[in-house]
Write a protein that holds these residues in place. Structure first.
Motif, PDB file in Angstrom:
ATOM      1  N   GLU A 143       7.111  -8.375   2.778  1.00  0.00           N
ATOM      2  CA  GLU A 143       6.336  -8.103   3.382  1.00  0.00           C
ATOM      3  C   GLU A 143       5.492  -7.936   5.064  1.00  0.00           C
ATOM      4  O   GLU A 143       5.445  -7.664   5.533  1.00  0.00           O
ATOM      5  N   ARG A 144       7.046  -8.611   5.965  1.00  0.00           N
ATOM      6  CA  ARG A 144       6.575  -8.568   7.283  1.00  0.00           C
ATOM      7  C   ARG A 144       6.976  -6.761   7.675  1.00  0.00           C
ATOM      8  O   ARG A 144       6.555  -6.677   8.391  1.00  0.00           O
ATOM      9  N   ARG A 145       7.776  -6.649   6.470  1.00  0.00           N
ATOM     10  CA  ARG A 145       8.426  -4.521   6.747  1.00  0.00           C
ATOM     11  C   ARG A 145       7.331  -3.899   6.343  1.00  0.00           C
ATOM     12  O   ARG A 145       6.995  -3.002   7.464  1.00  0.00           O
ATOM     13  N   ARG A 146       6.588  -4.113   5.703  1.00  0.00           N
ATOM     14  CA  ARG A 146       5.496  -3.376   4.908  1.00  0.00           C
ATOM     15  C   ARG A 146       4.430  -3.021   5.884  1.00  0.00           C
ATOM     16  O   ARG A 146       4.070  -3.105   6.471  1.00  0.00           O
ATOM     17  N   ARG A 147       4.275  -4.212   7.046  1.00  0.00           N
ATOM     18  CA  ARG A 147       2.597  -4.331   7.701  1.00  0.00           C
ATOM     19  C   ARG A 147       3.456  -4.403   8.933  1.00  0.00           C
ATOM     20  O   ARG A 147       2.429  -3.278   9.496  1.00  0.00           O
ATOM     21  N   ASP A 148       4.678  -4.261   9.287  1.00  0.00           N
ATOM     22  CA  ASP A 148       4.912  -3.464  10.876  1.00  0.00           C
ATOM     23  C   ASP A 148       4.715  -2.040  10.656  1.00  0.00           C
ATOM     24  O   ASP A 148       5.035  -1.427  11.374  1.00  0.00           O
ATOM     25  N   LEU A 149       5.205  -1.508   9.255  1.00  0.00           N
ATOM     26  CA  LEU A 149       4.813   0.426   8.777  1.00  0.00           C
ATOM     27  C   LEU A 149       3.673   0.555   9.280  1.00  0.00           C
ATOM     28  O   LEU A 149       3.617   1.401   9.155  1.00  0.00           O
ATOM     29  N   ALA A 150       2.958   0.154   8.041  1.00  0.00           N
ATOM     30  CA  ALA A 150       1.583   0.512   8.195  1.00  0.00           C
ATOM     31  C   ALA A 150       0.780   0.553  10.266  1.00  0.00           C
ATOM     32  O   ALA A 150      -0.127   0.801  10.031  1.00  0.00           O
ATOM     33  N   ARG A 151       1.183  -1.033  10.432  1.00  0.00           N
ATOM     34  CA  ARG A 151       0.929  -0.681  12.265  1.00  0.00           C
ATOM     35  C   ARG A 151       1.467   0.112  12.747  1.00  0.00           C
ATOM     36  O   ARG A 151       0.571   0.997  13.866  1.00  0.00           O
ATOM     37  N   LEU A 152       3.561   0.694  12.471  1.00  0.00           N
ATOM     38  CA  LEU A 152       3.484   1.913  12.807  1.00  0.00           C
ATOM     39  C   LEU A 152       2.427   2.995  12.590  1.00  0.00           C
ATOM     40  O   LEU A 152       1.833   4.379  13.117  1.00  0.00           O
ATOM     41  N   ARG A 153       2.339   3.522  11.138  1.00  0.00           N
ATOM     42  CA  ARG A 153       1.622   4.542  10.988  1.00  0.00           C
ATOM     43  C   ARG A 153       0.087   4.354  11.509  1.00  0.00           C
ATOM     44  O   ARG A 153      -0.107   5.832  11.490  1.00  0.00           O
ATOM     45  N   ALA A 154      -0.500   3.392  11.752  1.00  0.00           N
ATOM     46  CA  ALA A 154      -1.711   3.430  12.415  1.00  0.00           C
ATOM     47  C   ALA A 154      -1.593   4.047  13.725  1.00  0.00           C
ATOM     48  O   ALA A 154      -2.456   4.492  14.665  1.00  0.00           O
ATOM     49  N   ALA A 155      -0.269   3.090  14.711  1.00  0.00           N
ATOM     50  CA  ALA A 155      -0.563   3.937  16.091  1.00  0.00           C
ATOM     51  C   ALA A 155      -0.124   4.881  16.116  1.00  0.00           C
ATOM     52  O   ALA A 155       0.045   5.909  16.897  1.00  0.00           O
ATOM     53  N   VAL A 156       0.507   6.084  14.777  1.00  0.00           N
ATOM     54  CA  VAL A 156       0.623   7.335  15.111  1.00  0.00           C
ATOM     55  C   VAL A 156      -0.339   7.916  14.923  1.00  0.00           C
ATOM     56  O   VAL A 156      -0.400   8.888  15.342  1.00  0.00           O
TER      57      VAL A 156
END
Length: 88
Positions: A71-84
């Motif tokens: 779940e933490r990795r999914r949240r980090d990936l969503a944050r990365l997608r938003a930043a990109v």
């Protein structure tokens, strides 16, 4: 035999600590390898002494830990997608 295993563990721990303080790679790797083998040996010796439900409990805790990191990795990936996405 128990004294031999205890002395081996103490010597391996001493090698790891001495190598870590002096920043030497070889004693840390050799001591860590010896401690790993000793831990696996002791685990194999005591495998039949534990009740069967402990294995299920440990497996369940491992699954909960994996789910939490997932779940933490999914949240980090969503944050990365938003930043990109904000870059373009």
């Amino acid at each position: 035999q128990p004294w031999r295993r205890l002395l081996l563990g103490a010597a391996a721990t001493g090698a790891v600590l001495a190598g870590a303080t002096r920043r030497w790679q070889a004693p840390v790797l050799l001591g860590g390898g010896a401690l790993t083998l000793l831990a696996l040996h002791e685990l194999a010796r005591g495998w039949d002494l534990l009740p069967r439900w402990i294995y299920l409990g440990v497996g369940g805790l491992a699954l909960v830990g994996l789910a939490a990191t997932y779940e933490r990795r999914r949240r980090d990936l969503a944050r990365l997608r938003a930043a990109v996405g904000r870059l373009g």
